[in-house]
Scaffold this active site. Structure first.
Site, PDB file in Angstrom:
ATOM      1  N   ARG A   1       0.299  10.455   0.423  1.00  0.00           N
ATOM      2  CA  ARG A   1       0.801  11.330   1.199  1.00  0.00           C
ATOM      3  C   ARG A   1       1.771  12.253   0.723  1.00  0.00           C
ATOM      4  NH1 ARG A   1       0.368   8.018   7.055  1.00  0.00           N
ATOM      5  NH2 ARG A   1      -1.582   6.729   6.502  1.00  0.00           N
TER       6      ARG A   1
ATOM      7  N   GLU B   1       1.039  -1.350   0.072  1.00  0.00           N
ATOM      8  CA  GLU B   1      -0.065  -0.039   0.203  1.00  0.00           C
ATOM      9  C   GLU B   1       0.878   1.233  -0.080  1.00  0.00           C
ATOM     10  OE1 GLU B   1      -2.654   2.464   3.023  1.00  0.00           O
ATOM     11  OE2 GLU B   1      -2.695   0.311   3.384  1.00  0.00           O
TER      12      GLU B   1
ATOM     13  N   LYS C   1     -10.986  -2.052   6.800  1.00  0.00           N
ATOM     14  CA  LYS C   1      -9.892  -1.516   7.527  1.00  0.00           C
ATOM     15  C   LYS C   1     -10.188  -1.145   8.730  1.00  0.00           C
ATOM     16  CE  LYS C   1      -6.312   2.025   7.098  1.00  0.00           C
ATOM     17  NZ  LYS C   1      -5.610   2.943   6.193  1.00  0.00           N
TER      18      LYS C   1
END
Length: 215
Positions: free
Chosen positions: A51, A47, A135
């Site tokens: 950001r 993943e 998640k």
């Protein structure tokens, strides 16, 4: 593609290894050797979080150049993020939470989404929309393995990938739960190893993580 088909793809991805590395990458040139090290260590689902400005280029490079990698995108917050990640070659998407707009965009996209929840109510809402794989974020601050374990009985249809505050020392607390398929963590790709190009060190961390399977 139906929500059922996309959820099956998410499940298959989460079952590839006991840990999904959560990567914050600042230099896209590091993406390919990093991903190769993770795959060599037995951790193929990666993943890459949105950001940093390098994230989409990193996803594109991994998707094009790293055999065996299942590259996904994290920190997806909007329909725009979802479209850009899909175009870059991401195979799955992860969000820290959900919004009506993001869920609508996910319905219209072929990119499978692993949406984030922190409460049982949020999990129930997503279950109504056909999501059985979620998640749990931020896992440790939100209540940790004890809270997640308490959900196993009233929410038996849901399987989780807890992320947030998880490390090699506490990952097993989550992995032993019946409603956990894997965990997510940033400890496999620490900033110092990415910056120094310590790919052998990242491979060692991946092998430690992969060895958690079935323990």
């Amino acid at each position: 593609m139906s929500i059922e088909q996309k959820q099956k793809q998410i499940e298959a991805t989460l079952r590839l290894a006991p840990v999904v590395p959560v990567v914050i990458i600042h230099d896209a040139r590091a993406a390919v050797p990093m991903a190769r090290a993770l795959v060599a260590g037995g951790v193929p689902a990666i993943e890459v979080t949105l950001r940093t400005p390098a994230a989409l280029d990193a996803i594109r490079a991994i998707a094009e150049e790293v055999e065996g990698a299942m590259v996904g995108v994290g920190t997806v917050l909007s329909a725009k993020d979802l479209r850009a990640a899909h175009k870059a070659g991401a195979r799955f998407a992860v969000s820290p939470g959900v919004s009506p707009g993001l869920l609508d965009a996910a319905d219209d996209s072929d990119l499978p989404l692993l949406p984030g929840v922190a409460t049982a109510g949020e999990a129930m809402t997503l279950l109504e929309r056909g999501y059985h794989h979620l998640k749990f974020f931020p896992a440790v601050p939100a209540g940790g393995h004890k809270l997640l374990g308490a959900w196993a009985s009233p929410l038996p249809q849901i399987r989780f990938c807890p992320t947030g505050g998880i490390s090699l020392t506490n990952a097993q607390d989550f992995l032993t739960l019946p409603n956990v398929l894997c965990v997510g963590g940033s400890w496999l790709t620490p900033a110092d190893k990415l910056e120094s190009g310590d790919w052998a060190g990242i491979e060692r961390l991946a092998r430690e993580a992969a060895a958690l399977r079935g323990a």
